[in-house]
Design an enzyme around this catalytic site. Structure first.
Site, PDB file in Angstrom:
ATOM      1  N   ASP A 140      -3.416  -0.199  12.209  1.00 37.52           N
ATOM      2  CA  ASP A 140      -3.849   0.217  10.759  1.00 37.52           C
ATOM      3  C   ASP A 140      -5.336   0.107   9.958  1.00 37.52           C
ATOM      4  O   ASP A 140      -5.138  -1.290   9.367  1.00 37.52           O
ATOM      5  CB  ASP A 140      -2.849   1.359   9.730  1.00 37.52           C
ATOM      6  CG  ASP A 140      -3.899   2.032   9.118  1.00 37.52           C
ATOM      7  OD1 ASP A 140      -5.203   2.141   9.215  1.00 37.52           O
ATOM      8  OD2 ASP A 140      -3.112   3.146   8.247  1.00 37.52           O
ATOM      9  N   ARG A 142      -7.941   1.067   8.547  1.00 40.08           N
ATOM     10  CA  ARG A 142      -8.830   1.599   7.975  1.00 40.08           C
ATOM     11  C   ARG A 142      -8.600   1.397   6.264  1.00 40.08           C
ATOM     12  O   ARG A 142      -7.642   0.959   5.619  1.00 40.08           O
ATOM     13  CB  ARG A 142      -7.926   2.712   7.530  1.00 40.08           C
ATOM     14  CG  ARG A 142      -7.963   4.021   8.766  1.00 40.08           C
ATOM     15  CD  ARG A 142      -7.426   5.558   8.131  1.00 40.08           C
ATOM     16  NE  ARG A 142      -5.765   5.344   8.297  1.00 40.08           N
ATOM     17  CZ  ARG A 142      -4.636   5.927   8.257  1.00 40.08           C
ATOM     18  NH1 ARG A 142      -5.481   7.390   8.357  1.00 40.08           N
ATOM     19  NH2 ARG A 142      -3.604   5.827   8.414  1.00 40.08           N
TER      20      ARG A 142
END
Length: 216
Positions: A140, A142
């Site tokens: 991930d 983000r």
């Protein structure tokens, strides 16, 4: 789910976004104000939909990562498109709220082409975590700084966050957003995305209690 204080440490937060344009946007869910922002750091163009008065405590808020396959093409591989629609409907029903649509978050931040490559690996038997790792990419990638900057610019006092992802909540707290509550956004699973959702629950710690008892 308890109230937490994400008060920004320090007196003035320098914003990384520039508000460029506000315009009325009529949708199948209701009439929103669409606000366009420029992320000064990445150059990404971002958009937020605002419904009603959001300069209050507990504005219902969805921070939605872009997903071309789900949001636009209705892919059954994920629940993103359904979550986007459900969030807009919930905000209108609430009478006020915010949807921040984050560009640059495709495939949990790895980009569209990498996401498609990861999907191919998943079709061959890897789960979504294993596929990213096999490609040498973060599970991930983000970042939610721009979302926090947008929410600060909108003058929200605190948000009720429409999300199943505790890491999203923690990230917004770190960036100074006060989270009054974490509101689950649960979409009935499909045969095509059960494995994907189980991985999100079991390996990414998403809150997905509606999967309990769902058979393979």
């Amino acid at each position: 789910m308890t109230e937490s204080d994400g008060a920004f440490r320090g007196s003035v937060r320098p914003s990384g976004v520039e508000r460029v344009v506000d315009v009325q946007l009529s949708t199948v869910h209701g009439d929103f104000v669409a606000i366009g922002y420029l992320d000064r750091n990445s150059g990404e163009e971002q958009m937020v939909l605002v419904f009603g008065d959001v300069e209050r405590e507990g504005a219902l808020t969805r921070v939605h990562s872009e997903c071309l396959t789900g949001d636009v093409f209705g892919s059954k591989h994920c629940e993103c498109g359904d979550q986007l629609s459900a969030a807009l409907g919930a905000i209108v029903q609430e009478g006020h709220g915010i949807l921040v649509y984050l560009q640059g978050h495709e495939g949990r931040g790895i980009g569209l082409l990498a996401k498609l490559r990861a999907m191919k690996l998943q079709a061959e038997g890897l789960d979504t975590v294993e596929a990213n790792i096999a490609l040498g990419l973060p599970v991930d990638a983000r970042d939610y700084q721009v979302a926090a900057d947008i929410l600060h610019d909108l003058g929200v006092q605190s948000v009720r966050l429409l999300s199943n992802n505790p890491l999203k909540r923690e990230a917004l707290l770190r960036h100074g957003i006060k989270i009054a509550d974490l509101v689950p956004l649960l979409i009935p699973p499909r045969a095509e995305n059960r494995s994907y959702l189980w991985t999100k629950r079991d390996r990414l710690d998403h809150y997905l209690p509606h999967l309990d008892g769902v058979a393979d």
